[in-house]
Design an enzyme around this catalytic site. Sequence first.
Site, short mmCIF file in Angstrom:
data_model
loop_
_atom_site.label_atom_id
_atom_site.label_comp_id
_atom_site.label_asym_id
_atom_site.label_seq_id
_atom_site.Cartn_x
_atom_site.Cartn_y
_atom_site.Cartn_z
N CYS A 110 0.63 -1.24 0.25
CA CYS A 110 -0.20 0.42 -0.43
C CYS A 110 0.87 1.18 -0.16
O CYS A 110 0.40 2.23 -0.10
CB CYS A 110 -0.98 -0.22 1.03
SG CYS A 110 -1.93 -1.58 1.00
N HIS A 254 -3.38 6.99 2.52
CA HIS A 254 -3.56 5.37 1.80
C HIS A 254 -5.43 5.38 2.63
O HIS A 254 -5.30 5.86 3.55
CB HIS A 254 -2.61 4.62 2.51
CG HIS A 254 -2.58 3.09 2.39
ND1 HIS A 254 -3.67 3.18 0.55
CD2 HIS A 254 -3.54 1.95 3.03
CE1 HIS A 254 -3.96 1.81 1.06
NE2 HIS A 254 -3.66 1.28 2.05
N ASN A 284 -9.99 0.24 -0.62
CA ASN A 284 -9.04 0.36 -0.16
C ASN A 284 -8.30 -0.61 -1.26
O ASN A 284 -8.23 -1.72 -1.23
CB ASN A 284 -8.12 -1.08 1.28
CG ASN A 284 -7.16 -0.75 1.28
OD1 ASN A 284 -6.09 -0.39 0.86
ND2 ASN A 284 -6.81 -1.50 2.90
O1 UT7 Z 1 -3.84 -1.75 3.19
C1 UT7 Z 1 -3.21 -2.55 3.64
C2 UT7 Z 1 -3.27 -1.78 5.89
N1 UT7 Z 1 -4.12 -2.97 6.06
C3 UT7 Z 1 -4.61 -1.95 7.42
O2 UT7 Z 1 -4.96 -0.51 7.92
C4 UT7 Z 1 -5.65 -2.11 8.17
C5 UT7 Z 1 -6.01 -2.22 9.73
N2 UT7 Z 1 -6.72 -2.91 10.33
C6 UT7 Z 1 -8.59 -2.63 10.62
O3 UT7 Z 1 -8.95 -1.44 9.76
C7 UT7 Z 1 -9.67 -3.00 10.53
O4 UT7 Z 1 -8.28 -3.82 11.91
C8 UT7 Z 1 -10.65 -3.84 10.26
C9 UT7 Z 1 -11.98 -3.41 10.02
C10 UT7 Z 1 -10.35 -4.82 9.46
C11 UT7 Z 1 -11.02 -5.00 11.17
O5 UT7 Z 1 -11.86 -4.16 12.49
P1 UT7 Z 1 -11.83 -4.04 14.05
O6 UT7 Z 1 -12.18 -3.64 14.86
O7 UT7 Z 1 -10.07 -4.24 14.37
O8 UT7 Z 1 -12.16 -5.74 14.16
P2 UT7 Z 1 -12.29 -6.97 15.09
O9 UT7 Z 1 -11.29 -8.46 13.51
O10 UT7 Z 1 -11.63 -6.84 15.80
O11 UT7 Z 1 -12.84 -7.66 15.06
C12 UT7 Z 1 -13.59 -7.08 16.39
C13 UT7 Z 1 -15.41 -7.87 16.03
C14 UT7 Z 1 -14.96 -9.29 16.03
O12 UT7 Z 1 -15.58 -10.06 16.91
P3 UT7 Z 1 -15.95 -10.27 18.41
O13 UT7 Z 1 -14.81 -11.67 18.42
O14 UT7 Z 1 -15.23 -9.31 19.64
O15 UT7 Z 1 -17.21 -10.95 19.14
C15 UT7 Z 1 -14.91 -9.72 14.81
O16 UT7 Z 1 -15.34 -11.31 14.51
O17 UT7 Z 1 -16.14 -7.47 14.45
C16 UT7 Z 1 -16.49 -9.12 14.10
N3 UT7 Z 1 -16.24 -8.48 12.77
C17 UT7 Z 1 -17.25 -8.64 12.54
N4 UT7 Z 1 -18.51 -8.69 12.69
C18 UT7 Z 1 -19.16 -8.35 11.71
C19 UT7 Z 1 -15.08 -8.41 11.86
N5 UT7 Z 1 -15.03 -8.32 10.68
C20 UT7 Z 1 -17.01 -8.50 10.48
C21 UT7 Z 1 -17.58 -7.87 9.89
N6 UT7 Z 1 -18.53 -7.78 10.25
N7 UT7 Z 1 -17.31 -8.10 8.29
#
Ligand code: UT7
Length: 327
Positions: A110, A254, A284
């Site tokens: 990225c 980005h 993204n």
């Molecule tokens: O371009 C390359 C660089 N990449 C980035 O910069 C990405 C950086 N990271 C992020 O943008 C975020 O970490 C994400 C958007 C990828 C994920 O968001 P998050 O707030 O970190 O969510 P998480 O993966 O920690 O999940 C939190 C909760 C979990 O549930 P529990 O365990 O708390 O019950 C996940 O299972 O949200 C749940 N979850 C979802 N729920 C509904 C994860 N993805 C989803 C989803 N829909 N799509």
Amino acid sequence: MSIKICGIGSFNPERIITNDDFAGIMETSDEWIYSRTGISSRGYASGVPTWKMGVFAAKEAIKNAGVDPSEIGLIIASTITSDFFTPSVACLVAGELGLFCPAFDIGAACSGFVYALDCAERYLRTDNKLKYALVISAEMLSRYTNFNDRSSAIIFGDGAGAVVIERTEGVYGSYLGSDGAGGKHLFGKLPFPAYPFYEYEVTGMEDYPGPENVIIQNGKEVYKFAVKAMPAAIEKAVAAAGLKIGGIDFFIPHQANIRIIETAAKTMGIPLEKFIVNIKTRANTSSASIPLALCDAVREGKIKRNDIICLCGFGAGLTYGAMVLEY
Ligand code: UT7
């Protein structure tokens, strides 16, 4: 010496995938995706290969610059989603344009657009015969999306952006960095056959088992990296340009997650309005996201000639980088 962007071009796929489309194939919702990322929809290339997206963007940038293609003396493409491991996207674009100049790809994920521009600037600085360079970022993340991983699948989109640059006098500063130890937080394994002669060892990647040929991401770790890397890179590039943060008209980050952009803006005390954000509809697109955001902002009349802009990328590698220049 500095560089001037004399032409811009983009390719945004026609096929739009909404958050509701994702809700139809996995347990998620428009509300979750939009509130956690700022993304509502994304374009999927659907049949247009990565290199061809690059050709569309490149041709538009050349036309926009008003230069004859034969005057392009260097092509650098940034991609992590090439159609072939060889030839490069840059060579395929050169072939379409009928050019025989140096053409090669770089891989900095990225951060790739900033890395490629930095590289092109160094060519222009050291080769007086070189008049124009073409820098392209073309990405088809949909090809490497793991649709069994709802936290990463929903953030990616496809597209390509390109710029034609020339040498100029004026404001310029650049800073590139990496943190290879963090590579295990964002990677994709190629489907290699068994090695007959070599052993290869992965360090850390085994902590995140997953299928090959898809992007594997520990979102939380990448998020933590991004909110530190962005301000660090911006501050260093702004200082290298001999400016203060207040001297920058627009920041083009980005487009990974609106919350990353908001946090970085807050950390640096910069009003969010100074950040170009098009993540809502473009999502993204890895290295293509900065040139796509630039194109959208110029077309909307937001960024104008002589504005001082600061580009900032971060991503797999882990890599990061920022560049300050006049538009
Ligand atoms: O371009 C390359 C660089 N990449 C980035 O910069 C990405 C950086 N990271 C992020 O943008 C975020 O970490 C994400 C958007 C990828 C994920 O968001 P998050 O707030 O970190 O969510 P998480 O993966 O920690 O999940 C939190 C909760 C979990 O549930 P529990 O365990 O708390 O019950 C996940 O299972 O949200 C749940 N979850 C979802 N729920 C509904 C994860 N993805 C989803 C989803 N829909 N799509």
